[in-house]
Structure formats: structure tokens, C-alpha cells
Write a protein that holds these residues in place. Sequence first.
Motif, short mmCIF file in Angstrom:
data_model
loop_
_atom_site.label_atom_id
_atom_site.label_comp_id
_atom_site.label_asym_id
_atom_site.label_seq_id
_atom_site.Cartn_x
_atom_site.Cartn_y
_atom_site.Cartn_z
N ILE A 1 0.86 -1.19 0.00
CA ILE A 1 0.00 0.00 0.00
C ILE A 1 0.89 1.23 0.00
O ILE A 1 1.59 1.52 0.96
N TRP A 2 0.86 1.98 -1.10
CA TRP A 2 1.70 3.17 -1.23
C TRP A 2 0.90 4.45 -1.50
O TRP A 2 1.44 5.54 -1.48
N CYS A 3 -0.39 4.26 -1.75
CA CYS A 3 -1.27 5.41 -2.03
C CYS A 3 -2.57 5.22 -1.27
O CYS A 3 -3.11 4.10 -1.21
N LEU A 4 -3.06 6.29 -0.69
CA LEU A 4 -4.33 6.24 0.05
C LEU A 4 -5.32 7.23 -0.55
O LEU A 4 -4.93 8.33 -0.93
N PRO A 5 -6.61 6.80 -0.64
CA PRO A 5 -7.11 5.48 -0.23
C PRO A 5 -6.80 4.40 -1.26
O PRO A 5 -6.61 4.69 -2.45
N SER A 6 -6.75 3.15 -0.80
CA SER A 6 -6.57 2.00 -1.69
C SER A 6 -7.49 0.88 -1.23
O SER A 6 -7.76 0.74 -0.03
N LEU A 7 -7.96 0.10 -2.20
CA LEU A 7 -8.81 -1.05 -1.89
C LEU A 7 -8.06 -2.33 -2.23
O LEU A 7 -7.57 -2.48 -3.35
N VAL A 8 -7.99 -3.25 -1.28
CA VAL A 8 -7.41 -4.55 -1.53
C VAL A 8 -8.55 -5.55 -1.66
O VAL A 8 -9.37 -5.69 -0.74
N LEU A 9 -8.62 -6.23 -2.79
CA LEU A 9 -9.69 -7.19 -3.07
C LEU A 9 -9.16 -8.60 -2.86
O LEU A 9 -8.21 -9.02 -3.54
N CYS A 10 -9.75 -9.32 -1.93
CA CYS A 10 -9.29 -10.66 -1.58
C CYS A 10 -10.35 -11.70 -1.90
O CYS A 10 -11.54 -11.47 -1.70
N LYS A 11 -9.89 -12.85 -2.37
CA LYS A 11 -10.78 -13.95 -2.68
C LYS A 11 -10.11 -15.27 -2.33
O LYS A 11 -8.99 -15.53 -2.75
N ASP A 12 -10.81 -16.07 -1.52
CA ASP A 12 -10.28 -17.37 -1.09
C ASP A 12 -8.91 -17.24 -0.45
O ASP A 12 -7.99 -18.04 -0.69
N GLY A 13 -8.74 -16.21 0.37
CA GLY A 13 -7.50 -16.04 1.11
C GLY A 13 -6.35 -15.45 0.32
O GLY A 13 -5.23 -15.34 0.83
#
Length: 205
Positions: free
Chosen positions: A156-168
Motif C-alpha cells: 500500500i503506497w497510495c491512500l485510499p486504496s482497496l485490496v480485493l481478496c478472494k479465497d485467502g
Amino acid sequence: LAQVRRPKSVSASLPFSAASMGHYEKNIAVLNDVLTHAALEQEKELDAEIARLDALKEDDLEELRRKRLENMKSRHADKQKKLASGHGEYTMIDEKDFFDVAKKSDKLVVHFWRESAAHSEIMDKHLRQLSQKHWATRFVKINAEKAPYLAERLHIWCLPSLVLCKDGKTEHTVVGFSPFKSGAEVTTQEMEEHIAQFGVIEYDC
């Protein structure tokens, strides 16, 4: 006396000969035959489907009803289980809670933010709406300044940022509003469509 010329026949001055007109009419006839054949085939398929439904016995219909009811009950139970674990709402969690949340939710949207980051409130508005609509996905936010380990690990180097996770696993990171032509003026629907591309939510057009 001057010789009087006879006018050319009308048929000789037409751009299409009798032969070409006959060829045109033949093509029209062939096309009509093709369309008629297609219509008949479609009608046969429809008749066959109607016959199949008519042939269903009462026991078969009851079995279909039973399976449908089981699917509805299963989906309802799954929804209640997810709602009990925080789905259906947009909540803030601490860094130490992240891995536990990720284990319990096979689909996860994580908003990394900080109070001084511009446009974080805009992201909050969209995610709050999406969390209520897409209850099968967990939506959370983490203060990046208080989660240095996660911020570094997830790049994460820029805010805001969204991290999308699927199945871990991390499927994608949405960096600010860079994917959107309208920037911070992006609509909730546009945000929804973009997130759906990575299989974290299901979007019905």
C-alpha cells in the motif's frame, strides 16, 4: 423521305434482364424456404419442451419443489451466518484482526485509509452502500498508519486504496481513483462494476 427510326423496346432499356429477375426471385424463394424451415424447427423444439413438462408426474414436480425449497433454505442460512460474522455492513477493524476476518470470509474488500487522506470519505460512502447490497462479501476499513505491517506486506503506497481478496488471496488492488475516468467523482455503480471484474462481488447488469 427521311427514314423513321423505331424506338427501342422498353425491355431492352431496363437495367435487369428477364434472366436476372428470375435469379433474384429464385434467391427470394430459397430465403423463404430457409426461414420457414427455421421456424418449423423452433416450433418443434417448443412442442417438445411442452410435451416434456406435460409428461412430468406429480412426484417429479414435488421433487422440483423440494429441491428449490432446500436451495432457498440453504441460501438463507448462509446469509444469516455471514450477517452474524459482520457481513452486510461496513466496519473498521484493527491490523491484528485482519487475518481472522480473512479466514472467515472467502470474499473481502479492504479499504486502507487515514484521516488526512483526501477522498477517503468518498470511498466510505460507496463501500457502505455496496456492503449492504453484496452481503456475501465482507467490507472493512483499516487505518494504514496503525497497520504498518499490512501496509508494507500488501504494497500500500497510495491512500485510499482497496485490496480485493478472494479465497485467502489478494486478487487486485485499486489504487485511489485512478481506474475511473471521472476520478473521485466516480459513481457507486461504476465502483461496483470495477470491483466485480475481479470476482469479489457479483454484479447484475
